[in-house]
Design a protein around this motif. Structure first.
Motif, PDB file in Angstrom:
ATOM      1  N   HIS A  12     -10.109  -5.561  -3.230  1.00  0.00           N
ATOM      2  CA  HIS A  12     -10.470  -4.430  -4.097  1.00  0.00           C
ATOM      3  C   HIS A  12     -10.300  -3.091  -3.376  1.00  0.00           C
ATOM      4  N   GLU A  13     -10.326  -3.100  -2.029  1.00  0.00           N
ATOM      5  CA  GLU A  13     -10.284  -1.856  -1.255  1.00  0.00           C
ATOM      6  C   GLU A  13      -9.029  -1.705  -0.400  1.00  0.00           C
ATOM      7  N   VAL A  14      -8.225  -2.742  -0.314  1.00  0.00           N
ATOM      8  CA  VAL A  14      -6.992  -2.686   0.484  1.00  0.00           C
ATOM      9  C   VAL A  14      -5.861  -3.292  -0.336  1.00  0.00           C
ATOM     10  N   LEU A  15      -4.787  -2.527  -0.500  1.00  0.00           N
ATOM     11  CA  LEU A  15      -3.631  -2.991  -1.258  1.00  0.00           C
ATOM     12  C   LEU A  15      -2.431  -3.090  -0.321  1.00  0.00           C
ATOM     13  N   VAL A  16      -1.859  -4.272  -0.230  1.00  0.00           N
ATOM     14  CA  VAL A  16      -0.741  -4.513   0.691  1.00  0.00           C
ATOM     15  C   VAL A  16       0.539  -4.714  -0.108  1.00  0.00           C
ATOM     16  N   MET A  17       1.543  -3.902   0.202  1.00  0.00           N
ATOM     17  CA  MET A  17       2.801  -3.929  -0.541  1.00  0.00           C
ATOM     18  C   MET A  17       3.980  -3.888   0.411  1.00  0.00           C
ATOM     19  N   GLU A  18       5.114  -4.255  -0.128  1.00  0.00           N
ATOM     20  CA  GLU A  18       6.381  -4.092   0.579  1.00  0.00           C
ATOM     21  C   GLU A  18       6.630  -2.601   0.804  1.00  0.00           C
ATOM     22  N   TYR A  19       7.095  -2.254   2.009  1.00  0.00           N
ATOM     23  CA  TYR A  19       7.423  -0.852   2.301  1.00  0.00           C
ATOM     24  C   TYR A  19       8.777  -0.508   1.689  1.00  0.00           C
ATOM     25  N   ARG A  28      13.498   0.267  -8.152  1.00  0.00           N
ATOM     26  CA  ARG A  28      12.934  -0.761  -7.291  1.00  0.00           C
ATOM     27  C   ARG A  28      11.422  -0.574  -7.225  1.00  0.00           C
ATOM     28  N   ILE A  29      10.699  -1.657  -7.392  1.00  0.00           N
ATOM     29  CA  ILE A  29       9.244  -1.650  -7.301  1.00  0.00           C
ATOM     30  C   ILE A  29       8.841  -2.606  -6.184  1.00  0.00           C
ATOM     31  N   PRO A  30       7.920  -2.195  -5.316  1.00  0.00           N
ATOM     32  CA  PRO A  30       7.572  -3.051  -4.177  1.00  0.00           C
ATOM     33  C   PRO A  30       6.887  -4.342  -4.596  1.00  0.00           C
ATOM     34  N   SER A  31       7.160  -5.385  -3.835  1.00  0.00           N
ATOM     35  CA  SER A  31       6.433  -6.633  -4.023  1.00  0.00           C
ATOM     36  C   SER A  31       5.007  -6.449  -3.516  1.00  0.00           C
ATOM     37  N   THR A  32       4.082  -7.176  -4.093  1.00  0.00           N
ATOM     38  CA  THR A  32       2.671  -7.057  -3.730  1.00  0.00           C
ATOM     39  C   THR A  32       2.214  -8.323  -3.005  1.00  0.00           C
ATOM     40  N   GLU A  86       7.565  -8.582   8.560  1.00  0.00           N
ATOM     41  CA  GLU A  86       7.398  -7.970   7.236  1.00  0.00           C
ATOM     42  C   GLU A  86       7.065  -6.487   7.395  1.00  0.00           C
ATOM     43  N   HIS A  87       7.828  -5.636   6.706  1.00  0.00           N
ATOM     44  CA  HIS A  87       7.602  -4.195   6.747  1.00  0.00           C
ATOM     45  C   HIS A  87       6.712  -3.832   5.562  1.00  0.00           C
ATOM     46  N   LEU A  88       5.490  -3.355   5.829  1.00  0.00           N
ATOM     47  CA  LEU A  88       4.487  -3.191   4.784  1.00  0.00           C
ATOM     48  C   LEU A  88       4.002  -1.748   4.651  1.00  0.00           C
ATOM     49  N   ALA A  89       3.584  -1.422   3.452  1.00  0.00           N
ATOM     50  CA  ALA A  89       2.824  -0.198   3.177  1.00  0.00           C
ATOM     51  C   ALA A  89       1.436  -0.652   2.746  1.00  0.00           C
ATOM     52  N   ILE A  90       0.405  -0.178   3.451  1.00  0.00           N
ATOM     53  CA  ILE A  90      -0.954  -0.658   3.220  1.00  0.00           C
ATOM     54  C   ILE A  90      -1.827   0.503   2.763  1.00  0.00           C
ATOM     55  N   LYS A  91      -2.298   0.410   1.528  1.00  0.00           N
ATOM     56  CA  LYS A  91      -3.163   1.450   0.972  1.00  0.00           C
ATOM     57  C   LYS A  91      -4.620   1.081   1.250  1.00  0.00           C
ATOM     58  N   ALA A 144      -9.806   2.810  -8.711  1.00  0.00           N
ATOM     59  CA  ALA A 144     -10.446   2.447  -7.451  1.00  0.00           C
ATOM     60  C   ALA A 144     -10.513   0.939  -7.239  1.00  0.00           C
ATOM     61  N   ASP A 145      -9.993   0.171  -8.176  1.00  0.00           N
ATOM     62  CA  ASP A 145      -9.921  -1.280  -8.030  1.00  0.00           C
ATOM     63  C   ASP A 145      -8.476  -1.646  -7.681  1.00  0.00           C
ATOM     64  N   TYR A 146      -8.213  -1.890  -6.403  1.00  0.00           N
ATOM     65  CA  TYR A 146      -6.846  -2.121  -5.966  1.00  0.00           C
ATOM     66  C   TYR A 146      -6.273  -3.449  -6.446  1.00  0.00           C
ATOM     67  N   LEU A 147      -7.125  -4.415  -6.780  1.00  0.00           N
ATOM     68  CA  LEU A 147      -6.612  -5.651  -7.373  1.00  0.00           C
ATOM     69  C   LEU A 147      -6.104  -5.383  -8.788  1.00  0.00           C
ATOM     70  N   ASN A 148      -6.739  -4.441  -9.464  1.00  0.00           N
ATOM     71  CA  ASN A 148      -6.253  -4.015 -10.775  1.00  0.00           C
ATOM     72  C   ASN A 148      -4.901  -3.329 -10.633  1.00  0.00           C
ATOM     73  N   GLU A 149      -4.755  -2.493  -9.616  1.00  0.00           N
ATOM     74  CA  GLU A 149      -3.460  -1.832  -9.372  1.00  0.00           C
ATOM     75  C   GLU A 149      -2.383  -2.855  -9.020  1.00  0.00           C
ATOM     76  N   ALA A 150      -2.761  -3.891  -8.267  1.00  0.00           N
ATOM     77  CA  ALA A 150      -1.797  -4.930  -7.920  1.00  0.00           C
ATOM     78  C   ALA A 150      -1.285  -5.621  -9.178  1.00  0.00           C
ATOM     79  N   ALA A 151      -2.195  -5.913 -10.110  1.00  0.00           N
ATOM     80  CA  ALA A 151      -1.796  -6.543 -11.376  1.00  0.00           C
ATOM     81  C   ALA A 151      -0.887  -5.622 -12.177  1.00  0.00           C
TER      82      ALA A 151
END
Length: 442
Positions: A242-249, A231-235, A155-160, A208-215
């Motif tokens: 709350h502090e780490v957001l993992v998404m499709e690159y 195209r929008i990345p899958s989450t 899996e190729h990921l972008a991790i915030k 600052a709430d990354y779960l909120n950004e994921a939603a």
């Protein structure tokens, strides 16, 4: 396991506690004051103007401010960004220009802090799930930085990854930076920051709430299906916290790298951006309000425009969306009276506004809606619209005894539309914006 990237930033250890962040701001205050004293002696020797405000607003002090806010990141940096965007017309030209750096530049965390955040959120053995993890970030901003990684499953990921201590320092950072700016008169005394500060705190807590950004990302991905070319990345909700957001690159280049692409490509990308913004504002009432060029990635192989960063989503209530549509229709028809009524609905005017102020606001709105009002293609590359808007905004703010600040959610929309306009300018495109707007009203 660590890999390098082409992204160039300054690395610095992020001060995490409120005390250490306050000390940093104290160092900034001393540095600014010292710079003013040094400049004062120079001017005494040369016989030039020695007034305190002009001493404090020298480019060296603006550089100090921008550098310290970039190092602190978080709410301190974000407030500098917002003041630059919302109030640039009132700031001295050199100061405003230097603050613009905060929209793109940020220091990034050293490897030790990155590992500390991931240890805290994923446990000590998190490295075992990755084939490669790039410790040098591919992007860094005010609240967090983004790393590229590949899992052992491919899996190729972008991790915030959020900077440590950011969420707990939001309120104090905003208050301390505002006090500092006022203390050294680095912003005009006529600029009332109270509403901006209160709304900034609320907004930053959401961002600052990354779960909120994921939603938000998932919600936006549902809506974008009605428009082609995006195209929008899958989450990855299982790995996100709350502090780490993992998404499709998502592959691709940011908008500012497309200026030399063929005209057909630039026009296509600009048209998509305008059509998307129109749907966000007038149909969905769901607007991504961060206009950073890096939040859009064009992939020439798939001809898809990737959309990133949904922390700054603004959800508008139905009555506000209806007011926006009222203003759009009035602008399309060139109906000044209806524009005035719509301006009241949106919040640009209230019933107490004097006639002279109403006239000035309507003239500014006519200027803002020029790309929509003009028939045929609008030439963004050769337009002086931003200069004319700035001149009218300055006159409105400084030459009127009466002043009415629009609601904060409307100011966020200004930021979105300003970013859209600048993107079209950067893409050097001509576009029939009116035809795209009419599509929504048919």
């Amino acid at each position: 396991m660590a890999q390098e990237s082409n992204y160039k930033t300054t690395q610095s250890h992020l001060p995490e506690s409120r005390t250490s962040r306050l000390l940093k701001l104290g160092q900034l205050a001393s540095s600014v004051a010292g710079g003013a004293v040094t400049e004062g002696f120079k001017r005494i020797l040369s016989g030039r103007d020695k007034s305190a405000p002009s001493l404090l607003l020298i480019p060296e002090n603006a550089n100090r401010l921008a550098e310290h806010l970039a190092e602190l990141r978080g709410a301190a940096m974000k407030l500098g960004q917002m003041i630059s965007m919302e109030s640039g017309d009132l700031l001295p030209a050199e100061f405003s220009k230097i603050l613009e750096r905060l929209r793109e530049d940020a220091h990034h965390m050293p490897l030790g802090q990155v590992a500390m955040v991931l240890d805290s959120n994923w446990g000590k053995l998190w490295e075992r799930q990755f084939k490669r993890f790039h410790f040098t970030p591919i992007a860094a901003a005010s609240i967090g930085q983004v790393h590229e990684a590949t899992t052992k499953q491919g899996e190729h990921l972008a991790i915030k990854i959020q900077y440590p201590g950011i969420r707990n320092s939001i309120d104090s950072d905003v208050d301390n930076v505002a006090t500092l700016l006022r203390l050294f008169r680095l912003i005009p005394k006529e600029l009332d920051l109270s509403t901006l500060l209160a709304e900034t705190k609320i907004q930053l807590h959401k961002e600052a709430d990354y779960l909120n950004e994921a939603a938000n990302t998932i919600e936006f991905k549902k809506r974008i299906k009605s428009i082609k070319g995006f195209r929008i990345p899958s989450t990855d909700l299982d790995r996100s916290t709350h502090e780490v957001l993992v998404m499709e690159y998502l592959p691709g280049r940011p908008l500012d790298q497309l200026a030399s692409d063929p005209e057909l490509v630039r026009r296509s990308v600009a048209e998509r951006l305008v059509r998307l913004a129109l749907h966000e504002t007038f149909c969905w009432g769901t607007v991504q309000t961060d206009p950073n060029f890096a939040n859009y990635r064009y992939d020439s192989q798939s001809d898809l425009l990737g959309l990133l960063d949904f922390g700054a989503i603004q959800f508008y209530e139905q009555h506000r969306t209806q007011a926006f549509n009222h203003l759009l229709q009035a602008a399309l028809e060139g109906d000044t009276k209806q524009m005035e009524l719509a301006a009241v609905d949106v919040g640009y005017l209230d019933e107490q506004a004097p006639d002279r102020y109403k006239t000035a606001v309507i003239e500014l709105l006519k200027c803002v809606t020029e790309p929509i009002r003009i028939s045929g293609e609008y030439d963004f590359a050769n337009s002086d619209l931003m200069n004319r808007m700035s001149e009218q905004a300055i006159e409105l703010r400084l030459n009127q005894k009466y002043w009415h600040l629009p609601p904060h959610d409307v100011l966020l929309l200004h930021r979105k539309l300003a970013g859209l306009y600048l993107a079209c300018v950067r893409l050097k495109t001509k576009l029939n914006v009116r035809a795209l707007a009419v599509e929504l009203t048919i």
